[in-house]
Scaffold this active site. Structure first.
Site, PDB file in Angstrom:
ATOM      1  N   SER A 148       0.856  -1.181   0.000  1.00 19.44           N
ATOM      2  CA  SER A 148       0.000   0.000   0.000  1.00 19.44           C
ATOM      3  C   SER A 148       0.893   1.231   0.000  1.00 19.44           C
ATOM      4  O   SER A 148       2.108   1.137   0.228  1.00 19.44           O
ATOM      5  CB  SER A 148      -0.878  -0.026   1.258  1.00 19.44           C
ATOM      6  OG  SER A 148      -1.472   1.228   1.512  1.00 19.44           O
ATOM      7  N   TYR A 161      -2.810  -0.752  10.350  1.00 15.87           N
ATOM      8  CA  TYR A 161      -2.725  -0.915   8.894  1.00 15.87           C
ATOM      9  C   TYR A 161      -1.349  -0.485   8.399  1.00 15.87           C
ATOM     10  O   TYR A 161      -0.685  -1.203   7.635  1.00 15.87           O
ATOM     11  CB  TYR A 161      -3.818  -0.093   8.210  1.00 15.87           C
ATOM     12  CG  TYR A 161      -3.893  -0.313   6.709  1.00 15.87           C
ATOM     13  CD1 TYR A 161      -4.583  -1.396   6.183  1.00 15.87           C
ATOM     14  CD2 TYR A 161      -3.275   0.569   5.830  1.00 15.87           C
ATOM     15  CE1 TYR A 161      -4.656  -1.607   4.816  1.00 15.87           C
ATOM     16  CE2 TYR A 161      -3.339   0.369   4.455  1.00 15.87           C
ATOM     17  CZ  TYR A 161      -4.029  -0.714   3.952  1.00 15.87           C
ATOM     18  OH  TYR A 161      -4.090  -0.913   2.593  1.00 15.87           O
TER      19      TYR A 161
END
Length: 256
Positions: A148, A161
């Site tokens: 990501s 995350y």
């Protein structure tokens, strides 16, 4: 002479994709199927299965679905074993499934931290380990872990995350180093800001949307199909000398 087209050909390859029937995972499935692969898709629910089955069938390939919570103890070996039982082998693993939970720092719950880490990092580790177990005897295989932009950035409000996606890069490098002598490549695909259902709230926020666009030299949110080339590259013989790499598909977001 090397036939470049054949380098990207996945005909009769078998790919295991977590979360491969929804979100960006569905587009990874599309890409691999279009390149000739048969697929084994793991997801917690049956959402998207009918649409995915129709798409795969329309391209003359096979699909096997496994309904499983990938964070449940002892499931990685069962998932890989079922895939191998159906197809006889496993050539490609795409560790795509992931979740994100947002909150202020002092309000973040321990349970939410564990939930995200278990899904985004621990399950990835165990599945990669089991995939390696069946790939090593064949001295061939591709493991693609999905990162990501938060693999590189702080990720304010999404602490687990950000931690998990940073961890994906570190774990990928370690696996790549260990498995390179066995002819197995392990890499990270790191999507930028993609136009999906999950990102609609950001796109509809006039302030945040403009902040994001101002940070992207390409000046637009990516269409999910713009990830297809990168996933096929990493899954195919075209990337046989690429391992331990992280490939951002971000329109230049990380340049600014």
């Amino acid at each position: 002479m090397v036939d470049v087209k054949k380098l990207f050909d996945l005909t009769n390859q078998v790919a295991l994709i977590t979360g491969g029937a929804s979100g960006l995972g569905y587009y990874y499935t599309q890409a691999l199927v279009e390149a000739g692969a048969d697929v084994c898709i793991v997801s917690r629910s049956t959402k998207g299965w009918a649409t995915t089955r129709d798409y795969v069938s329309a391209h003359g390939r096979r699909v096997e679905f496994i309904q499983q919570d990938i964070t449940a103890a002892g499931t990685a070996d069962k998932i890989v074993d079922q895939c191998v039982k159906v197809y006889g082998k496993l050539d490609i693993l795409v560790n795509n499934a992931g979740i994100q939970i947002r909150n202020n720092l002092l309000d973040f719950e321990d349970a939410d931290w564990l939930k995200v880490i278990d899904t985004n990092l621990n399950a990835l580790y165990f599945l990669a380990h089991e995939a390696a177990r069946v790939m090593v005897p064949r001295h061939a295989g591709k493991i693609i872990n999905i990162g990501s932009m938060q693999s590189f950035r702080a990720g304010k409000y999404i602490y687990p995350y950000a931690a998990s996606k940073h961890g994906v890069i570190g774990l990928t490098k370690a696996y790549a180093d260990a498995l390179a002598p066995e002819g197995i490549q392990v890499n990270v695909l790191a999507p930028g800001y993609i136009n999906t259902e999950m990102t609609q709230p950001l796109q509809k926020d006039p302030i945040r949307n403009q902040e994001i666009l101002a940070h992207i030299p390409a000046a637009h949110w990516a269409d999910p199909t713009e990830l297809k080339g990168a996933i096929v590259f990493l899954a195919s013989a075209a990337s046989n000398y690429v391992t331990g790499a992280t490939i951002p598909v971000d329109g230049g977001y990380l340049l600014r």
